[in-house]
Design a protein around this motif. Sequence first.
Motif, PDB file in Angstrom:
ATOM      1  N   ASN A  87       0.824  -1.209   0.000  1.00 33.81           N
ATOM      2  CA  ASN A  87       0.000   0.000   0.000  1.00 33.81           C
ATOM      3  C   ASN A  87       0.858   1.258   0.000  1.00 33.81           C
ATOM      4  N   ALA A  90       2.429   1.601  -3.466  1.00 30.28           N
ATOM      5  CA  ALA A  90       1.440   2.016  -4.471  1.00 30.28           C
ATOM      6  C   ALA A  90       1.137   3.504  -4.332  1.00 30.28           C
ATOM      7  N   TYR A  91       1.031   3.970  -3.098  1.00 25.00           N
ATOM      8  CA  TYR A  91       0.800   5.398  -2.867  1.00 25.00           C
ATOM      9  C   TYR A  91       1.977   6.217  -3.398  1.00 25.00           C
ATOM     10  N   ARG A  93       4.052   5.405  -5.805  1.00 25.97           N
ATOM     11  CA  ARG A  93       3.991   5.398  -7.274  1.00 25.97           C
ATOM     12  C   ARG A  93       2.915   6.354  -7.776  1.00 25.97           C
ATOM     13  N   SER A  94       1.780   6.434  -7.072  1.00 22.81           N
ATOM     14  CA  SER A  94       0.702   7.331  -7.507  1.00 22.81           C
ATOM     15  C   SER A  94       1.124   8.792  -7.420  1.00 22.81           C
ATOM     16  N   ARG A  95       2.076   9.084  -6.553  1.00 22.92           N
ATOM     17  CA  ARG A  95       2.623  10.442  -6.415  1.00 22.92           C
ATOM     18  C   ARG A  95       3.896  10.613  -7.246  1.00 22.92           C
ATOM     19  N   ARG A  96       4.245   9.591  -8.028  1.00 25.88           N
ATOM     20  CA  ARG A  96       5.421   9.591  -8.897  1.00 25.88           C
ATOM     21  C   ARG A  96       6.732   9.651  -8.129  1.00 25.88           C
ATOM     22  N   SER A 133       7.342   0.323 -11.788  1.00 30.19           N
ATOM     23  CA  SER A 133       6.364   1.311 -12.270  1.00 30.19           C
ATOM     24  C   SER A 133       4.953   0.736 -12.345  1.00 30.19           C
TER      25      SER A 133
END
Length: 134
Positions: A87, A90-91, A93-96, A133
Amino acid sequence: METMGIEFEPFLDEAARQFIVNGVDYYKIAVTGLPDWFPVNFILHGERRDVLGGVLGQLWGGWLQVTHLWVTEAARGAGHGTRLMENAEAYARSRRFGPRSRHTAFRPGRFMSDSATRCSARSRVILLDTLSST
């Protein structure tokens, strides 16, 4: 010049601790020009909303830094720690945010989950990894 001294303070008050932390943070932002920061806190809850574990950290400077990862003894062995890290990643990655660093300590004689390294009583381990990614 002002006379200065260094003293041992085992129980630092919160205002002094925060002043030091802010000094480091403000310096890093000024030097790098990277002001974006995001907390990373995922909590494992039981049926009664009691806290059974969690992962705590932050995103800054292109990195996910996990400072604490813990699951209560009763909840261990069911993959909760792995899911907490998934989790957090994933967070990130969502914020790059890309690589991650985990700063953690292990109990003496315990094996780290992702290596065959045995840790000593006061081990402090920094693991660097790259987030995929996907």
